[in-house]
Design an enzyme around this catalytic site. Sequence first.
Site, PDB file in Angstrom:
ATOM      1  N   GLY A 103       0.796  -1.224   0.000  1.00  0.00           N
ATOM      2  CA  GLY A 103       0.000   0.000   0.000  1.00  0.00           C
ATOM      3  C   GLY A 103       0.823   1.267   0.000  1.00  0.00           C
ATOM      4  O   GLY A 103       2.050   1.251   0.045  1.00  0.00           O
ATOM      5  N   GLY A 109       2.491   3.733   1.576  1.00  0.00           N
ATOM      6  CA  GLY A 109       3.029   3.968   2.914  1.00  0.00           C
ATOM      7  C   GLY A 109       3.428   5.404   3.174  1.00  0.00           C
ATOM      8  O   GLY A 109       3.589   5.810   4.325  1.00  0.00           O
ATOM      9  N   LYS A 121       3.645  12.682  -2.411  1.00  0.00           N
ATOM     10  CA  LYS A 121       4.556  11.626  -1.961  1.00  0.00           C
ATOM     11  C   LYS A 121       5.449  12.180  -0.862  1.00  0.00           C
ATOM     12  O   LYS A 121       6.199  13.134  -1.058  1.00  0.00           O
ATOM     13  CB  LYS A 121       5.410  11.126  -3.129  1.00  0.00           C
ATOM     14  CG  LYS A 121       6.252   9.895  -2.786  1.00  0.00           C
ATOM     15  CD  LYS A 121       6.886   9.305  -4.016  1.00  0.00           C
ATOM     16  CE  LYS A 121       7.670   8.045  -3.692  1.00  0.00           C
ATOM     17  NZ  LYS A 121       8.277   7.433  -4.900  1.00  0.00           N
ATOM     18  N   ASP A 161       7.712   6.303   8.924  1.00  0.00           N
ATOM     19  CA  ASP A 161       7.093   7.572   9.321  1.00  0.00           C
ATOM     20  C   ASP A 161       6.316   8.239   8.197  1.00  0.00           C
ATOM     21  O   ASP A 161       5.689   9.276   8.409  1.00  0.00           O
ATOM     22  CB  ASP A 161       8.163   8.536   9.859  1.00  0.00           C
ATOM     23  CG  ASP A 161       9.333   8.720   8.901  1.00  0.00           C
ATOM     24  OD1 ASP A 161       9.112   8.714   7.673  1.00  0.00           O
ATOM     25  OD2 ASP A 161      10.473   8.859   9.382  1.00  0.00           O
ATOM     26  N   ARG A 166       2.813  14.624  -7.456  1.00  0.00           N
ATOM     27  CA  ARG A 166       2.941  13.979  -8.755  1.00  0.00           C
ATOM     28  C   ARG A 166       1.571  13.660  -9.340  1.00  0.00           C
ATOM     29  O   ARG A 166       0.579  13.549  -8.617  1.00  0.00           O
ATOM     30  CB  ARG A 166       3.818  12.732  -8.669  1.00  0.00           C
ATOM     31  CG  ARG A 166       3.365  11.634  -7.737  1.00  0.00           C
ATOM     32  CD  ARG A 166       4.376  10.507  -7.725  1.00  0.00           C
ATOM     33  NE  ARG A 166       3.906   9.343  -6.972  1.00  0.00           N
ATOM     34  CZ  ARG A 166       4.553   8.195  -6.895  1.00  0.00           C
ATOM     35  NH1 ARG A 166       5.702   8.050  -7.527  1.00  0.00           N
ATOM     36  NH2 ARG A 166       4.067   7.186  -6.202  1.00  0.00           N
ATOM     37  N   ARG A 188      -1.454  -0.338  -9.631  1.00  0.00           N
ATOM     38  CA  ARG A 188      -0.290  -1.161  -9.949  1.00  0.00           C
ATOM     39  C   ARG A 188      -0.704  -2.619 -10.151  1.00  0.00           C
ATOM     40  O   ARG A 188      -1.830  -2.990  -9.840  1.00  0.00           O
ATOM     41  CB  ARG A 188       0.719  -1.091  -8.803  1.00  0.00           C
ATOM     42  CG  ARG A 188       1.218   0.319  -8.504  1.00  0.00           C
ATOM     43  CD  ARG A 188       0.700   0.810  -7.137  1.00  0.00           C
ATOM     44  NE  ARG A 188       1.054   2.198  -6.848  1.00  0.00           N
ATOM     45  CZ  ARG A 188       2.272   2.628  -6.565  1.00  0.00           C
ATOM     46  NH1 ARG A 188       3.268   1.776  -6.525  1.00  0.00           N
ATOM     47  NH2 ARG A 188       2.484   3.894  -6.318  1.00  0.00           N
ATOM     48  N   ASP A 245       4.616  -4.240  -7.230  1.00  0.00           N
ATOM     49  CA  ASP A 245       3.932  -3.050  -6.709  1.00  0.00           C
ATOM     50  C   ASP A 245       4.473  -1.767  -7.332  1.00  0.00           C
ATOM     51  O   ASP A 245       3.911  -0.690  -7.117  1.00  0.00           O
ATOM     52  CB  ASP A 245       4.040  -2.993  -5.184  1.00  0.00           C
ATOM     53  CG  ASP A 245       5.485  -2.974  -4.696  1.00  0.00           C
ATOM     54  OD1 ASP A 245       6.195  -3.971  -4.950  1.00  0.00           O
ATOM     55  OD2 ASP A 245       5.909  -1.979  -4.094  1.00  0.00           O
ATOM     56  N   ASN A 246       5.539  -1.894  -8.110  1.00  0.00           N
ATOM     57  CA  ASN A 246       6.085  -0.729  -8.818  1.00  0.00           C
ATOM     58  C   ASN A 246       5.839  -0.805 -10.322  1.00  0.00           C
ATOM     59  O   ASN A 246       6.488  -0.110 -11.090  1.00  0.00           O
ATOM     60  CB  ASN A 246       7.594  -0.607  -8.558  1.00  0.00           C
ATOM     61  CG  ASN A 246       7.906  -0.242  -7.122  1.00  0.00           C
ATOM     62  OD1 ASN A 246       7.074   0.325  -6.418  1.00  0.00           O
ATOM     63  ND2 ASN A 246       9.093  -0.592  -6.660  1.00  0.00           N
ATOM     64  N   ASP A 295       7.452   5.249  -9.422  1.00  0.00           N
ATOM     65  CA  ASP A 295       8.248   4.999  -8.221  1.00  0.00           C
ATOM     66  C   ASP A 295       9.745   5.005  -8.505  1.00  0.00           C
ATOM     67  O   ASP A 295      10.375   3.971  -8.715  1.00  0.00           O
ATOM     68  CB  ASP A 295       7.831   3.690  -7.545  1.00  0.00           C
ATOM     69  CG  ASP A 295       6.493   3.833  -6.840  1.00  0.00           C
ATOM     70  OD1 ASP A 295       6.065   4.979  -6.634  1.00  0.00           O
ATOM     71  OD2 ASP A 295       5.875   2.822  -6.501  1.00  0.00           O
TER      72      ASP A 295
END
Length: 543
Positions: free
Chosen positions: A103, A105, A131, A143, A201, A208, A282-283, A292
Amino acid sequence: MSSLLPTLHPVFVSQLPADTELSNTCRSVEHAAYSYVTPTPTKLSKIICCNTELAYTLGFSDAALQSTEFSELISGNNLPSTMQPYAMNYGGHQFGQWAGQLGDGRAINLGQYSLLNNGAERKEYVTLQLKGAGQTPYSRRADGMAVLRSSVREYLCSEAMYHLGIPTTRALSLTLTGEEVVRDKLYDGSAAYEPCAIVARVSPSFLRFGSIQLPSTRGDLTLLKQTVAFSINNDYPELLPSSGEIDKSVYLQWFQEISQRTAHLIVEWMRVGFVHGVLNTDNMSLIGETIDFGPYGWIDNFDLNWTPNTSDAAEKRYRFGQQGYIGQWNLFQLGNAIYPLINEAEPLQKLLNDYNHIYQQKWLAMMQAKLGLEAKPKNSKQNETDLLLCKALEKVMSLVNTDMTLFYRHLATFSQHTDITDRTVLLTHFAACFYQLEEITPEYLEQLAEWLSQYQTRLSTQQVNDEQRKEAMNKANPCYILRNFQVQEAIELAEQGDYSRVLTLAELLKAPYQEQKQYQEFAVKRPDWATNKFGCSALSCSS
């Protein structure tokens, strides 16, 4: 929100199911495509770069771009209560292993802008995403912040890709937040505070491969169908039959289109010497965009085994020369994910096999363009000869440390009538492309001359003079790429508060195929000091 700003629409959240838990805590999110989450407020919003060209296409005026509302928007501060920011839920294979739920993050989507499709009635939408905007339910133990160095790399790389003519997400802005976080960029225990930034962005879709994989692996057929239907309806509407019903044949056409776009994308990376570095599922974008920008890199000296990712240094899974194969491997995982919608292995397997043929055809056509060779019909025997010529060139370039970008630009100015028996002429013409002149032995020059002889013979079969060939080749071979050492220099200056080099790189990369006198210092090979320096030769996933 001020009326100066164009309206963001909740297209994604209106068509797909939301996480019913509203707390921003890390957890497993089931039966939901996203979670509502608010960006973490920042201490300040200092805009380093603003892509005005892109902003205009989104409906921003000059007055809007100068407003406080704009700076607050792209830093995620003081958003209106009517806005529904969200983080997307997806999974993925990382370095060949299924990682489960991943997901967004540290990415938070604000909504969709509408774009008119050349005046047509149907609207197209693009998503605005921040992002580095703070924690989400998918941050795990992180974080949710992004440091300045990775944000500079994201901004510059996405725009470099766009102007190179390669499908990519776009960067609207790069904003300093005033925050600092601790990062161990070398993973060697030497952690330190680094300044944070946010990249705003834009893309028609941030879905994805992993967006499809996660509900499939969980057996959530309802969410799987909903997510695929959203992708087809919004990103591939031309595939919809007049009835609007999505059946097996539409699913297969959708998969075929993704396969073709993936092949095209990776061939384009190979054309300019780009190595993504983290081709996890995932990318991988469902619309065939570069997405990414982590530990990426551009090839300096031609090396099919090079990877910029320190986390991949041993296995080299995502090395330069293997990107085409990895594209197929990832498509295999996507095919597995949609199998429950088709329940037949044979048509999916056929499309996966077709990918390899499509990739090889596109790769050869790309190489013909780089060499200034006229493309031939698919079944022409000349293509077989050209393929051998291209593969032979890769071997010659691998014999010594040869700068890929400079070599092709110099090859464009090498006359097909040059007397290659004069080895001094060869050395003089290509000297600037070699990293160690002591490697250029008589034996190497003999092999180079042999290849050039074959090249000249091939050129003699077409009615194109040297000037025409040069012009054609220079449209396929950039003069400027985002060299790793150059972006690292820009980062080090930016971390000292000097953003001039970031702005310079952003400007020169708007015309990467044209020689620009004021920027000739950037059309050079990697200096010796950058050969083994972190950020120039290798990077980590730390951000």
